[in-house]
Design a protein around this motif. Structure first.
Motif, PDB file in Angstrom:
ATOM      1  N   ARG A   1       0.836  -1.207   0.000  1.00 19.34           N
ATOM      2  CA  ARG A   1       0.000   0.000   0.000  1.00 19.34           C
ATOM      3  C   ARG A   1       0.869   1.256   0.000  1.00 19.34           C
ATOM      4  N   GLY A   2       1.936   1.235   0.811  1.00 24.13           N
ATOM      5  CA  GLY A   2       2.834   2.384   0.886  1.00 24.13           C
ATOM      6  C   GLY A   2       3.572   2.629  -0.413  1.00 24.13           C
ATOM      7  N   GLU A   3       4.018   1.575  -1.059  1.00 18.94           N
ATOM      8  CA  GLU A   3       4.742   1.727  -2.317  1.00 18.94           C
ATOM      9  C   GLU A   3       3.831   2.284  -3.414  1.00 18.94           C
ATOM     10  N   LEU A   4       2.575   1.849  -3.430  1.00 20.23           N
ATOM     11  CA  LEU A   4       1.627   2.390  -4.406  1.00 20.23           C
ATOM     12  C   LEU A   4       1.347   3.868  -4.137  1.00 20.23           C
ATOM     13  N   ALA A   5       1.210   4.217  -2.862  1.00 18.90           N
ATOM     14  CA  ALA A   5       0.992   5.617  -2.507  1.00 18.90           C
ATOM     15  C   ALA A   5       2.199   6.462  -2.895  1.00 18.90           C
TER      16      ALA A   5
END
Length: 257
Positions: A149-153
């Motif tokens: 989720r963090g990498e996509l954000a």
């Protein structure tokens, strides 16, 4: 140092509060209660300004030596102590929550670091702050669902940044990916790791780069080269967890000899 700051922050707050409270009582007595609510509202605003001003100034002043201890002397403990001091008074402080987890990760306290990272993830502001998000991502293992989720954000946020800031965050992402690449010990990885060492700035970054090279050479069976880089980590690694790991690796290499 951090306890000294906390003590003086409390002292400054009370020196700010007592005269203000005395003035409020005097005003109420003189005016027989008229306008008391207005005076009380002003007193509350004054107190809030004092609380955030005093604590913000003192914590900001303490932040520099704490980061210097981490970056130049490889000692994350002062930063961890400062973060926990601030979080005790303000549990919603995103900056100090993220760096609490980062300090814990550097000390090798991975479970605590992950718990801290999950608490930071509950704050919506994290997902809009690329620099803090980059630091936060270092605290989670690859299999953690929050990491994806963090990498996509991060991918979405980076598009809005200037080329210079994108380059800084891209390098941070590259360094996060190095661990998986080192485990594979691909032959073409050596020039990239040597380039990372040349670009390393503070002592902490140098230690990380030497550790990466030591691990890579150890996996490639180049024991003399591995020992050279691992010895640097042991000598300069301070209280970082990688220093302990480098000591174990050197013991195993010495046993082979």
């Amino acid at each position: 140092m951090n306890r000294w700051i906390l003590t003086h922050a409390r002292l400054a707050f009370w020196l700010w509060t007592v005269p203000s409270l005395a003035l409020l009582v005097w005003y109420a007595a003189r005016n027989e209660g008229e306008g008391l609510m207005t005076a009380y509202a002003l007193f509350a605003l004054w107190e809030a300004a004092g609380f955030w001003g005093i604590n913000g100034f003192l914590c900001g002043w303490a932040r520099r030596p704490a980061f210097r201890a981490m970056d130049e002397y490889c000692d994350p403990e002062p930063l961890l102590e400062l973060c926990r001091m601030v979080l005790k008074q303000n549990p919603k402080s995103l900056f100090y929550r993220v760096f609490e987890g980062y300090a814990l990760a550097l000390l090798g306290r991975r479970r605590e670091a992950e718990d801290s990272a999950h608490m930071a993830a509950e704050q919506p502001r994290l997902w809009k702050n690329p620099p803090l998000l980059a630091v936060w991502l270092t605290q989670l293992p690859p299999e953690d669902p929050e990491r994806e989720r963090g990498e996509l954000a991060m991918e979405r946020l980076v598009r809005r940044l200037s080329p210079q800031k994108r380059a800084v965050l891209a390098r941070a992402g590259t360094m996060r990916d190095r661990a998986a690449q080192i485990q594979e010990a691909r032959p073409g990885l050596e020039p990239l790791l040597l380039a990372d060492l040349e670009q390393a700035g503070c002592t902490r970054e140098q230690v990380a780069a030497h550790m990466a090279l030591g691990t890579y050479y150890q996996r490639r069976g180049l024991e003399n080269k591995a020992q050279e880089h691992l010895s640097f980590v042991v000598a300069r690694g301070g209280r970082l967890a990688v220093r302990t790991e480098a000591e174990r690796m050197l013991c195993r290499l010495s046993g082979k000899g």
